[in-house]
Design an enzyme around this catalytic site. Sequence first.
Site, PDB file in Angstrom:
ATOM      1  N   LYS A  78       0.847  -1.199   0.000  1.00  0.00           N
ATOM      2  CA  LYS A  78       0.000   0.000   0.000  1.00  0.00           C
ATOM      3  C   LYS A  78       0.881   1.248   0.000  1.00  0.00           C
ATOM      4  O   LYS A  78       1.935   1.266   0.656  1.00  0.00           O
ATOM      5  CB  LYS A  78      -0.904  -0.016   1.243  1.00  0.00           C
ATOM      6  N   SER A 158      -9.813   2.438   3.063  1.00  0.00           N
ATOM      7  CA  SER A 158      -8.922   3.113   2.158  1.00  0.00           C
ATOM      8  C   SER A 158      -8.007   2.202   1.343  1.00  0.00           C
ATOM      9  O   SER A 158      -7.496   2.639   0.313  1.00  0.00           O
ATOM     10  CB  SER A 158      -8.050   4.092   2.955  1.00  0.00           C
ATOM     11  N   SER A 182      -9.990   0.238   7.350  1.00  0.00           N
ATOM     12  CA  SER A 182      -9.432   0.270   5.992  1.00  0.00           C
ATOM     13  C   SER A 182      -8.855  -1.028   5.471  1.00  0.00           C
ATOM     14  O   SER A 182      -8.521  -1.113   4.296  1.00  0.00           O
ATOM     15  CB  SER A 182      -8.355   1.344   5.897  1.00  0.00           C
TER      16      SER A 182
HETATM   17  N1  GLN Z   1     -12.982   5.068   6.663  1.00  0.00           N
HETATM   18  C1  GLN Z   1     -12.309   5.485   7.855  1.00  0.00           C
HETATM   19  C2  GLN Z   1     -11.833   6.913   7.710  1.00  0.00           C
HETATM   20  O1  GLN Z   1     -12.062   7.473   6.706  1.00  0.00           O
HETATM   21  C3  GLN Z   1     -11.176   4.557   8.171  1.00  0.00           C
HETATM   22  C4  GLN Z   1     -10.017   4.720   7.297  1.00  0.00           C
HETATM   23  C5  GLN Z   1      -8.875   3.854   7.682  1.00  0.00           C
HETATM   24  O2  GLN Z   1      -9.033   2.868   8.381  1.00  0.00           O
HETATM   25  N2  GLN Z   1      -7.693   4.286   7.283  1.00  0.00           N
HETATM   26  O3  GLN Z   1     -11.249   7.450   8.589  1.00  0.00           O
END
Ligand code: GLN
Length: 490
Positions: A78, A158, A182
């Site tokens: 990632k 994400s 995410s």
């Molecule tokens: N969707 C959540 C956010 O926008 C979690 C994102 C993540 O785990 N990096 O903060």
Amino acid sequence: MSELTALTLAEARDGLKKKSFSAAELTAAHLAAIEQARALNAYVLETPEQAADMAKASDARLAKGEGGPLEGLPIAIKDMFCTQDVRSTACSHILGEFTPPYESTVSGNLWRDGAVMLGKTNCDEFAMGSSNETSYFGPVISPWRRRGSNTPLTPGGSSGGAATAVAANLCLAATGTDTGGSIRQPAAFTGTVGIKPTYGRCSRWGIIAFASSLDQAGPFARTVRDAAILLRSMAGPDAKDTTCVDMPVPDYEVAVGKSVKGLRIGIPKEYRVDGMPAEIDELWQKGQEWLKAAGAELVEVSLPHTKLALPAYYIVAPAEASSNLARYDGVRYGLRVEGRDITGMYEATRAAGFGKEVRRRVMIGTYVLSAGYYDAYYLRAQKVRTLIKRDFEQAFASGIHAMLTPATPSAAFGLGEKGGDPVEMYLNDVFTVTVNMAGLPGISVPAGLDAQGLPLGLQLIGRPFDEETLFSLGEVIEQAAGRFTPDRWW
Ligand code: GLN
């Protein structure tokens, strides 16, 4: 050679050992698949030369009967992980062409164990999002489609690129990061396995920070066993991250296939949320039946502060993000936009470099931390966080070994479908953020398809540092549900 990309990580590992194929062949097959799948936008940077060199070195080690546990296995990273001499941007414009002179501990652990890097995967900007739509490099297109429809869907976020790369056979497995869901949400949306280990299990050193008290790295894979194999290599003590625990890493693969007889599984009643589609509830019931059939005991539990988790998360995470992102000022990394004076340069750089969602988080975070509002928002959210953690502690203390919940409140949605109200997007995280707030391990395992043919996942939540029980239980679900792969259209 395309069948090489359909192997599981474990099968590829065993095939390399038996010399059924070489690491160079395995890597070439993946590079070819990536080239044919550019329409999915899963990778923001491909590293074919590095991959070929690493594969060659692996073949040399394998020929001598040497090599680490991941020797010759092609993996995707990632873009949140800093990779030495390879552009690392968190999919934000503000990092520009930033090329770190150092390697994150987690990715370094993978190379130490012999893995081959295929490239960097797309994600939401600074991992802020649930659909991969906030990426500076554009959204990832899910390899999944609704039955009889061409509507492009999100793979989730994400870590949308990682999930897509794994689901579409563009790597054998991938790394992700999970701050509020995410890893688990995109895993659920793409029919892949994703685990967020206990906070402190993997080093955060060299991972671009979003919310430091919540961020944790973890693997994406096509099977529970593969996730166990990858996590073993990713995890481990690291003096460079003081929140990383100094505990030996178990051989997680041994837990796969272990009996779950007699384990007490909590079913938190607060996860039966209003408006949850019937098929999610049915899937949850099915999961309970599968675990019961395998000898586990199901117990209803109560986690009374669950409904406060999402609002508290959306105070704590932006607060930490606003502080972490203060370093992007045009002086040290990536983008610089000149201004009248140094303050003008900071402002112009940040205005041009951050996308809309990131700016929103920085503003929310700065607000909740500001004098006068700190006690009302930030401090209160921290207290709520303690209560959420205590709910779990009490349930575990009553003899519960793990909990079973849905992973997401719905299947994947269409790109652009949740663009208007940010809260609508945030609601995607209802089942996952509690786990980050409490620092616990959580795994998402594919459990079925919805009426439109899209994957759905179940989440298992474990006691601190008991990822092994999650792998054992996860495999029971995998055995019962089967595996889910998208039909190739790209
Ligand atoms: N969707 C959540 C956010 O926008 C979690 C994102 C993540 O785990 N990096 O903060």
